[in-house]
Design an enzyme around this catalytic site. Sequence first.
Site, mmCIF file in Angstrom:
data_model
loop_
_atom_site.group_PDB
_atom_site.id
_atom_site.type_symbol
_atom_site.label_atom_id
_atom_site.label_comp_id
_atom_site.label_asym_id
_atom_site.label_seq_id
_atom_site.Cartn_x
_atom_site.Cartn_y
_atom_site.Cartn_z
ATOM 1 N N HIS A 140 -5.912 0.141 -9.898
ATOM 2 C CA HIS A 140 -5.571 0.753 -11.247
ATOM 3 C C HIS A 140 -4.199 -0.006 -11.770
ATOM 4 O O HIS A 140 -3.921 0.687 -13.001
ATOM 5 C CB HIS A 140 -5.157 2.333 -10.976
ATOM 6 C CG HIS A 140 -6.022 3.226 -10.410
ATOM 7 N ND1 HIS A 140 -7.295 3.054 -11.387
ATOM 8 C CD2 HIS A 140 -6.245 4.037 -9.622
ATOM 9 C CE1 HIS A 140 -8.157 4.168 -10.746
ATOM 10 N NE2 HIS A 140 -7.407 4.538 -9.751
ATOM 11 N N ASP A 177 -14.632 2.731 -5.443
ATOM 12 C CA ASP A 177 -13.487 3.904 -5.569
ATOM 13 C C ASP A 177 -14.341 4.958 -6.586
ATOM 14 O O ASP A 177 -14.816 4.549 -7.426
ATOM 15 C CB ASP A 177 -12.300 3.437 -5.959
ATOM 16 C CG ASP A 177 -11.265 4.502 -5.691
ATOM 17 O OD1 ASP A 177 -11.077 5.302 -6.748
ATOM 18 O OD2 ASP A 177 -10.391 4.291 -4.754
ATOM 19 N N HIS A 179 -12.446 6.665 -8.736
ATOM 20 C CA HIS A 179 -11.770 6.344 -9.957
ATOM 21 C C HIS A 179 -12.104 5.195 -10.551
ATOM 22 O O HIS A 179 -12.418 3.830 -9.768
ATOM 23 C CB HIS A 179 -10.229 6.646 -9.778
ATOM 24 C CG HIS A 179 -10.123 7.926 -9.046
ATOM 25 N ND1 HIS A 179 -9.801 7.954 -7.639
ATOM 26 C CD2 HIS A 179 -10.152 9.211 -9.477
ATOM 27 C CE1 HIS A 179 -9.522 9.203 -7.369
ATOM 28 N NE2 HIS A 179 -9.695 9.953 -8.412
ATOM 29 N N ASP A 265 -12.714 7.519 -1.510
ATOM 30 C CA ASP A 265 -12.538 8.919 -2.126
ATOM 31 C C ASP A 265 -13.987 9.490 -2.899
ATOM 32 O O ASP A 265 -13.748 10.613 -3.431
ATOM 33 C CB ASP A 265 -11.360 9.028 -3.070
ATOM 34 C CG ASP A 265 -11.227 7.634 -3.840
ATOM 35 O OD1 ASP A 265 -12.315 6.868 -3.925
ATOM 36 O OD2 ASP A 265 -10.294 7.459 -4.714
#
Length: 371
Positions: A140, A177, A179, A265
Site C-alpha cells: 500500500h 492480498d 486489499h 487476508d
Amino acid sequence: MATGLVFDDRYLQHNTNPFRLPSGKPLPFVEPVDHPSNPRLVERTKKLLDYTGLTRELTRIEGYAATPEDLAPFHPPSYVEMVRSISEAGGGDAGYGAPVGADSYDIALLAAGGVMAAVDAVMEGRVDNCFALVRPPGHHAEPSKGRGFCIFGNVAIAAHHARRRHGIERVMIVDWDVHHGNGTQAAFYDDPNVLFVSLQQDRLFPVESGIPDETGTGAGAGFTANIALPAGSGGAAYKSAFQRIIEPLAAQFKPELVFVSAGQDASASDPLGRMILATDHYRELTAIMQGIAARTAGGRLVLAQEGGYSETYAPYCTLAIFEQLTGTRTGIEEPVDPNRYNVWPASLDVSADQEAAINRTIDAMRPYWTL
C-alpha cells in the site's frame, strides 16, 4: 526444489501498538486494543515452521537493510527522510494508517532489504524460490506516503533491484492480498516491463482504487490488471481468475522473474476481509504461481509477506504456502476442519456476480492481450 526463507527477529520489533483513532488518540477503553498489523502473524508463522520441522527443509537466506539509494527508484529522498525523522522522534504516522515506531525506520529498511535478499538468492541460484517473511508490509505504500500499515514498497523496491542488479527485463508481480496493491500499481503504472496483477475484494481498501479499468498508462497501457472480486468469493472464483486471466497473461508476457505479494487476508477467518479462502486454496494458488515461474522464468519465484490478520488461521495459510513450495505436507492439525470449506458453494462454483467480475477484467485487458 530448494526453498529459501528470509526472516529476522528484528522484524518483530516494529511497534504498531496500540490501535488508535484517526485523531491519534487510543480507543477509549481501559485496556489498550492491539493494532491489527501486530508482530504476532509473522511470529506465529515462524513458530509453526519451527514446530512442524519445516524450517529444517528451508535454506536460510540472510537479509540486509536496504539503503535510501535502493529506495530511490520508488520513494523520493524527502519521504525517506520524513520516515526517519518520525522514527527518531519516537513515532507517529507516515501517511494514512501507516504507524511508525521508534525503531520502525531501520526495520522498514530491513524489510525492504529482506525481499531484495530473496531476489539475490533466487537470481544467484542458491534457491529455486524464496519466501521473505518480513514486516512491515509494503504493497500500500505510495511514493511519498505510507498507507494501510505499509511504510516502504518492499516488492516494488525488490523488483527495481532485480532489474538494476541482475539485469532482469520482464518482471511479473501477482498480488493476492485481499486489499488492492495500490502502491505497487503506482510504481509501475507506466512501465511495460513489469506486468502487475492485483486480485482483491472489490472496493475494500483503498476504496477508490483497483477497478478493472485501471490498466496502465502511456507505454505501460495494458500491463496492469485488476481483478476486483465481490465479497464472499472463494476458491472457485480465485482459481477461475488465475486460469482465465493470470496464466494467459503470463504465457504471453513471458516473465523472467515472478513475485507474489502474499497477503493471506482473503482467508475465511480474516477480520479485515470478507473472502473465504482456506489453506488448500493457498496451496493451489501457490502451485499455479510455481507453474508460471517454471514455464518462462526458470522457476524463479519470490514471495513476500503482506497482510493477514486472523491470528489463529492466517499463519496456517502461510504454512500451507511453504508446504507447497517444499513439496511437504506436515500433517499438522488446523484450527478449522478443512472439510468445512471444501463443501461450501463458493469453494466449488463460480457465481454469476463472480463470473461478471472476472469478465470485466477480461474485457478491460482484451485490447492488449489475447484472453
